[in-house]
Design a protein around this motif. Structure first.
Motif, PDB file in Angstrom:
ATOM      1  N   LEU A  76       0.831  -1.200   0.000  1.00  0.00           N
ATOM      2  CA  LEU A  76       0.000   0.000   0.000  1.00  0.00           C
ATOM      3  C   LEU A  76       0.868   1.254   0.000  1.00  0.00           C
ATOM      4  O   LEU A  76       0.635   2.188  -0.773  1.00  0.00           O
ATOM      5  N   TRP A  77       1.902   1.287   0.856  1.00  0.00           N
ATOM      6  CA  TRP A  77       2.771   2.463   0.918  1.00  0.00           C
ATOM      7  C   TRP A  77       3.620   2.599  -0.339  1.00  0.00           C
ATOM      8  O   TRP A  77       3.905   3.715  -0.778  1.00  0.00           O
ATOM      9  N   LEU A  78       4.012   1.497  -0.948  1.00  0.00           N
ATOM     10  CA  LEU A  78       4.724   1.573  -2.227  1.00  0.00           C
ATOM     11  C   LEU A  78       3.818   2.158  -3.303  1.00  0.00           C
ATOM     12  O   LEU A  78       4.251   2.990  -4.104  1.00  0.00           O
ATOM     13  N   ASN A  79       2.561   1.734  -3.342  1.00  0.00           N
ATOM     14  CA  ASN A  79       1.606   2.297  -4.302  1.00  0.00           C
ATOM     15  C   ASN A  79       1.406   3.792  -4.074  1.00  0.00           C
ATOM     16  O   ASN A  79       1.375   4.580  -5.024  1.00  0.00           O
ATOM     17  N   ARG A  80       1.269   4.171  -2.825  1.00  0.00           N
ATOM     18  CA  ARG A  80       1.098   5.594  -2.514  1.00  0.00           C
ATOM     19  C   ARG A  80       2.340   6.384  -2.901  1.00  0.00           C
ATOM     20  O   ARG A  80       2.247   7.489  -3.449  1.00  0.00           O
ATOM     21  N   GLY A  81       3.506   5.838  -2.598  1.00  0.00           N
ATOM     22  CA  GLY A  81       4.761   6.508  -2.937  1.00  0.00           C
ATOM     23  C   GLY A  81       4.918   6.687  -4.435  1.00  0.00           C
ATOM     24  O   GLY A  81       5.298   7.764  -4.921  1.00  0.00           O
ATOM     25  N   MET A  82       4.617   5.639  -5.193  1.00  0.00           N
ATOM     26  CA  MET A  82       4.720   5.736  -6.650  1.00  0.00           C
ATOM     27  C   MET A  82       3.681   6.703  -7.208  1.00  0.00           C
ATOM     28  O   MET A  82       3.949   7.437  -8.151  1.00  0.00           O
ATOM     29  N   GLY A  83       2.498   6.728  -6.613  1.00  0.00           N
ATOM     30  CA  GLY A  83       1.480   7.690  -7.023  1.00  0.00           C
ATOM     31  C   GLY A  83       1.955   9.114  -6.785  1.00  0.00           C
ATOM     32  O   GLY A  83       1.765   9.996  -7.630  1.00  0.00           O
ATOM     33  N   ALA A  84       2.599   9.344  -5.637  1.00  0.00           N
ATOM     34  CA  ALA A  84       3.122  10.675  -5.332  1.00  0.00           C
ATOM     35  C   ALA A  84       4.206  11.069  -6.331  1.00  0.00           C
ATOM     36  O   ALA A  84       4.279  12.228  -6.765  1.00  0.00           O
ATOM     37  N   VAL A  85       5.058  10.124  -6.707  1.00  0.00           N
ATOM     38  CA  VAL A  85       6.108  10.407  -7.692  1.00  0.00           C
ATOM     39  C   VAL A  85       5.487  10.797  -9.032  1.00  0.00           C
ATOM     40  O   VAL A  85       5.907  11.770  -9.669  1.00  0.00           O
ATOM     41  N   VAL A  86       4.472  10.053  -9.464  1.00  0.00           N
ATOM     42  CA  VAL A  86       3.824  10.358 -10.740  1.00  0.00           C
ATOM     43  C   VAL A  86       3.148  11.728 -10.688  1.00  0.00           C
ATOM     44  O   VAL A  86       3.246  12.517 -11.640  1.00  0.00           O
TER      45      VAL A  86
END
Length: 98
Positions: A76-86
């Motif tokens: 979940l945190w990896l998904n959120r982190g990648m979303g923030a990067v995008v």
């Protein structure tokens, strides 16, 4: 089943043909022999290298996926982190001046 689908998709994907038509001729040396043999050699080398490297990527991805399935909060945190990067990259692009 999955292999067959991937094979058909690869055959019908024009990007693969465009890639080879664009880049493979750059590696042809006119004085090194018949062009068809050079193209065949480059094709065989590409297949051999892919056959050695890509299974390692698949096995690594399988282990990573299994690890993330055991740790759903990390996923979940990896998904959120990648979303923030995008989102950050999109914002940077939106506010960039020429």
């Amino acid at each position: 089943m999955t292999f067959g689908q991937g094979f058909i998709i690869t055959l019908l994907n024009p990007k693969v043909a465009f890639f080879f038509l664009s880049f493979l001729p750059l590696f042809i040396v006119p004085d090194a022999g018949p062009v068809s043999m050079q193209l065949a050699l480059h094709g065989v080398l590409l297949i051999v290298v892919a056959a050695l490297v890509e299974p390692l990527w698949v096995l690594g991805g399988e282990r990573l996926t299994a690890g993330l399935r055991q740790r759903p909060r990390l996923a979940l945190w990896l998904n959120r982190g990648m979303g923030a990067v995008v989102i950050a990259l999109g914002a940077r692009l939106a506010f960039e001046r020429k």
